[in-house]
Write a protein that holds these residues in place. Sequence first.
Motif, PDB file in Angstrom:
ATOM      1  N   PHE A 192     -51.676  68.917 -56.242  1.00 34.37           N
ATOM      2  CA  PHE A 192     -52.839  68.249 -56.823  1.00 34.37           C
ATOM      3  C   PHE A 192     -53.031  68.495 -58.318  1.00 34.37           C
ATOM      4  CE2 PHE A 192     -53.901  68.913 -52.323  1.00 34.37           C
ATOM      5  CZ  PHE A 192     -54.049  67.584 -51.943  1.00 34.37           C
ATOM      6  N   GLY A 193     -52.240  69.375 -58.879  1.00 35.98           N
ATOM      7  CA  GLY A 193     -52.356  69.669 -60.301  1.00 35.98           C
ATOM      8  C   GLY A 193     -52.974  71.025 -60.554  1.00 35.98           C
ATOM      9  N   PRO A 194     -52.412  71.776 -61.504  1.00 34.48           N
ATOM     10  CA  PRO A 194     -52.892  73.132 -61.748  1.00 34.48           C
ATOM     11  C   PRO A 194     -54.310  73.202 -62.294  1.00 34.48           C
ATOM     12  CG  PRO A 194     -51.207  72.520 -63.336  1.00 34.48           C
ATOM     13  CD  PRO A 194     -51.257  71.425 -62.327  1.00 34.48           C
ATOM     14  N   ARG A 195     -54.701  72.227 -63.094  1.00 32.01           N
ATOM     15  CA  ARG A 195     -56.059  72.278 -63.653  1.00 32.01           C
ATOM     16  C   ARG A 195     -57.108  72.120 -62.564  1.00 32.01           C
ATOM     17  NH1 ARG A 195     -53.063  70.014 -67.781  1.00 32.01           N
ATOM     18  NH2 ARG A 195     -53.282  71.129 -69.748  1.00 32.01           N
ATOM     19  N   ARG A 196     -56.859  71.233 -61.632  1.00 32.17           N
ATOM     20  CA  ARG A 196     -57.811  71.047 -60.522  1.00 32.17           C
ATOM     21  C   ARG A 196     -57.947  72.302 -59.683  1.00 32.17           C
ATOM     22  NH1 ARG A 196     -55.875  65.072 -58.610  1.00 32.17           N
ATOM     23  NH2 ARG A 196     -56.984  63.923 -60.221  1.00 32.17           N
ATOM     24  N   VAL A 197     -56.823  72.934 -59.401  1.00 35.51           N
ATOM     25  CA  VAL A 197     -56.851  74.162 -58.605  1.00 35.51           C
ATOM     26  C   VAL A 197     -57.542  75.275 -59.381  1.00 35.51           C
ATOM     27  CG1 VAL A 197     -55.405  75.931 -57.519  1.00 35.51           C
ATOM     28  CG2 VAL A 197     -54.850  73.507 -57.238  1.00 35.51           C
ATOM     29  N   PHE A 198     -57.269  75.368 -60.676  1.00 30.35           N
ATOM     30  CA  PHE A 198     -57.912  76.393 -61.499  1.00 30.35           C
ATOM     31  C   PHE A 198     -59.428  76.196 -61.532  1.00 30.35           C
ATOM     32  CE2 PHE A 198     -59.222  78.269 -65.567  1.00 30.35           C
ATOM     33  CZ  PHE A 198     -58.742  79.548 -65.393  1.00 30.35           C
ATOM     34  N   VAL A 199     -59.866  74.964 -61.722  1.00 27.49           N
ATOM     35  CA  VAL A 199     -61.309  74.680 -61.742  1.00 27.49           C
ATOM     36  C   VAL A 199     -61.929  74.959 -60.376  1.00 27.49           C
ATOM     37  CG1 VAL A 199     -63.024  72.840 -61.997  1.00 27.49           C
ATOM     38  CG2 VAL A 199     -61.202  73.077 -63.671  1.00 27.49           C
ATOM     39  N   ALA A 200     -61.211  74.623 -59.306  1.00 29.26           N
ATOM     40  CA  ALA A 200     -61.724  74.925 -57.968  1.00 29.26           C
ATOM     41  C   ALA A 200     -61.896  76.436 -57.789  1.00 29.26           C
ATOM     42  CB  ALA A 200     -60.779  74.363 -56.904  1.00 29.26           C
ATOM     43  N   GLY A 201     -60.971  77.214 -58.334  1.00 30.98           N
ATOM     44  CA  GLY A 201     -61.096  78.670 -58.273  1.00 30.98           C
ATOM     45  C   GLY A 201     -62.307  79.168 -59.034  1.00 30.98           C
ATOM     46  N   ILE A 202     -62.566  78.572 -60.185  1.00 30.93           N
ATOM     47  CA  ILE A 202     -63.749  78.954 -60.968  1.00 30.93           C
ATOM     48  C   ILE A 202     -65.024  78.632 -60.195  1.00 30.93           C
ATOM     49  CG2 ILE A 202     -65.083  78.406 -63.049  1.00 30.93           C
ATOM     50  CD1 ILE A 202     -62.384  78.061 -64.485  1.00 30.93           C
ATOM     51  N   VAL A 203     -65.034  77.475 -59.559  1.00 33.31           N
ATOM     52  CA  VAL A 203     -66.214  77.080 -58.767  1.00 33.31           C
ATOM     53  C   VAL A 203     -66.413  78.043 -57.605  1.00 33.31           C
ATOM     54  CG1 VAL A 203     -67.146  75.281 -57.247  1.00 33.31           C
ATOM     55  CG2 VAL A 203     -66.144  74.655 -59.453  1.00 33.31           C
ATOM     56  N   LEU A 204     -65.327  78.434 -56.955  1.00 33.86           N
ATOM     57  CA  LEU A 204     -65.434  79.405 -55.859  1.00 33.86           C
ATOM     58  C   LEU A 204     -65.981  80.744 -56.349  1.00 33.86           C
ATOM     59  CD1 LEU A 204     -62.177  78.820 -53.785  1.00 33.86           C
ATOM     60  CD2 LEU A 204     -64.524  78.494 -53.023  1.00 33.86           C
TER      61      LEU A 204
ATOM     62  N   GLY B  90     -70.546  84.517 -56.837  1.00 37.44           N
ATOM     63  CA  GLY B  90     -71.543  85.261 -57.621  1.00 37.44           C
ATOM     64  C   GLY B  90     -72.955  84.954 -57.177  1.00 37.44           C
ATOM     65  N   VAL B  91     -73.226  83.698 -56.901  1.00 39.45           N
ATOM     66  CA  VAL B  91     -74.561  83.310 -56.431  1.00 39.45           C
ATOM     67  C   VAL B  91     -74.833  83.910 -55.061  1.00 39.45           C
ATOM     68  CG1 VAL B  91     -75.986  81.345 -55.719  1.00 39.45           C
ATOM     69  CG2 VAL B  91     -74.627  81.193 -57.809  1.00 39.45           C
ATOM     70  N   VAL B  92     -73.860  83.789 -54.166  1.00 41.76           N
ATOM     71  CA  VAL B  92     -74.034  84.336 -52.811  1.00 41.76           C
ATOM     72  C   VAL B  92     -74.188  85.851 -52.867  1.00 41.76           C
ATOM     73  CG1 VAL B  92     -72.878  84.697 -50.584  1.00 41.76           C
ATOM     74  CG2 VAL B  92     -72.824  82.448 -51.647  1.00 41.76           C
ATOM     75  N   GLY B  93     -73.327  86.505 -53.633  1.00 39.60           N
ATOM     76  CA  GLY B  93     -73.376  87.967 -53.714  1.00 39.60           C
ATOM     77  C   GLY B  93     -74.632  88.499 -54.365  1.00 39.60           C
ATOM     78  N   SER B  94     -75.111  87.823 -55.400  1.00 36.64           N
ATOM     79  CA  SER B  94     -76.308  88.323 -56.085  1.00 36.64           C
ATOM     80  C   SER B  94     -77.577  88.106 -55.273  1.00 36.64           C
ATOM     81  CB  SER B  94     -76.448  87.673 -57.456  1.00 36.64           C
ATOM     82  OG  SER B  94     -76.657  86.285 -57.326  1.00 36.64           O
ATOM     83  N   SER B  95     -77.543  87.168 -54.356  1.00 36.68           N
ATOM     84  CA  SER B  95     -78.725  86.935 -53.527  1.00 36.68           C
ATOM     85  C   SER B  95     -78.556  87.498 -52.117  1.00 36.68           C
ATOM     86  CB  SER B  95     -79.027  85.434 -53.454  1.00 36.68           C
ATOM     87  OG  SER B  95     -77.964  84.750 -52.834  1.00 36.68           O
ATOM     88  N   ALA B  96     -77.499  88.258 -51.894  1.00 40.95           N
ATOM     89  CA  ALA B  96     -77.207  88.782 -50.559  1.00 40.95           C
ATOM     90  C   ALA B  96     -78.191  89.863 -50.143  1.00 40.95           C
ATOM     91  CB  ALA B  96     -75.791  89.336 -50.524  1.00 40.95           C
ATOM     92  N   HIS B  97     -78.592  89.779 -48.904  1.00 37.66           N
ATOM     93  CA  HIS B  97     -79.472  90.799 -48.322  1.00 37.66           C
ATOM     94  C   HIS B  97     -78.883  91.381 -47.042  1.00 37.66           C
ATOM     95  CE1 HIS B  97     -82.680  90.118 -51.152  1.00 37.66           C
ATOM     96  NE2 HIS B  97     -82.555  88.822 -50.960  1.00 37.66           N
ATOM     97  N   SER B  98     -77.604  91.057 -46.798  1.00 38.91           N
ATOM     98  CA  SER B  98     -76.952  91.587 -45.601  1.00 38.91           C
ATOM     99  C   SER B  98     -75.470  91.801 -45.881  1.00 38.91           C
ATOM    100  CB  SER B  98     -77.102  90.607 -44.424  1.00 38.91           C
ATOM    101  OG  SER B  98     -76.357  89.429 -44.663  1.00 38.91           O
ATOM    102  N   LEU B  99     -74.861  92.587 -45.045  1.00 38.67           N
ATOM    103  CA  LEU B  99     -73.432  92.845 -45.179  1.00 38.67           C
ATOM    104  C   LEU B  99     -72.644  91.562 -44.946  1.00 38.67           C
ATOM    105  CD1 LEU B  99     -71.171  94.878 -45.638  1.00 38.67           C
ATOM    106  CD2 LEU B  99     -71.209  95.360 -43.186  1.00 38.67           C
TER     107      LEU B  99
ATOM    108  N   GLY C 182     -61.102  82.444 -54.820  1.00 29.78           N
ATOM    109  CA  GLY C 182     -61.232  81.921 -56.182  1.00 29.78           C
ATOM    110  C   GLY C 182     -60.318  82.602 -57.169  1.00 29.78           C
ATOM    111  N   THR C 183     -60.201  83.897 -57.065  1.00 36.47           N
ATOM    112  CA  THR C 183     -59.330  84.653 -57.963  1.00 36.47           C
ATOM    113  C   THR C 183     -57.865  84.300 -57.726  1.00 36.47           C
ATOM    114  OG1 THR C 183     -60.936  86.445 -58.011  1.00 36.47           O
ATOM    115  CG2 THR C 183     -58.710  86.991 -58.704  1.00 36.47           C
ATOM    116  N   SER C 184     -57.518  84.020 -56.491  1.00 34.01           N
ATOM    117  CA  SER C 184     -56.136  83.688 -56.148  1.00 34.01           C
ATOM    118  C   SER C 184     -55.677  82.375 -56.759  1.00 34.01           C
ATOM    119  CB  SER C 184     -55.982  83.614 -54.629  1.00 34.01           C
ATOM    120  OG  SER C 184     -56.203  84.880 -54.068  1.00 34.01           O
TER     121      SER C 184
END
Length: 109
Positions: free
Chosen positions: A38-50, A55-64, A77-79
């Motif tokens: 699909f193209g490296p830029r699309r995959v890279f942007v998808a990783g950034i979105v992930l 970050g949003v999920v982790g910063s608002s997390a109240h459970s394990l 995302g990092t992968s």
Amino acid sequence: MTARRAHLPVGDTAILISCLYLTSAPAQPAAGRLAEEFGPRRVFVAGIVLKFTAGVVGSSAHSLTALIVARVLIGAGTSAGNPAAMLLIRRRAEQAGHEAPPRGCSADC
């Protein structure tokens, strides 16, 4: 969030490390395949979105469980970054007429 703040035993939070690596192991080769398809830029942007979502999920997390979800998203995302970057470098080298990307950097870099 620390184990103490979440009122969890420290041993129970070891899963946070495990799930990151267990996600990253298959996600990196998969991201490489997706980058070729699909193209490296699309995959890279998808990783950034992930990673942003993580970050949003982790910063608002109240459970394990929420923290585990965040770590899985971080792993996925990092992968996406390395395979996408390597494909971009390889394609750029081919466009420049090289058989392979340069292995080093001269003093002009």
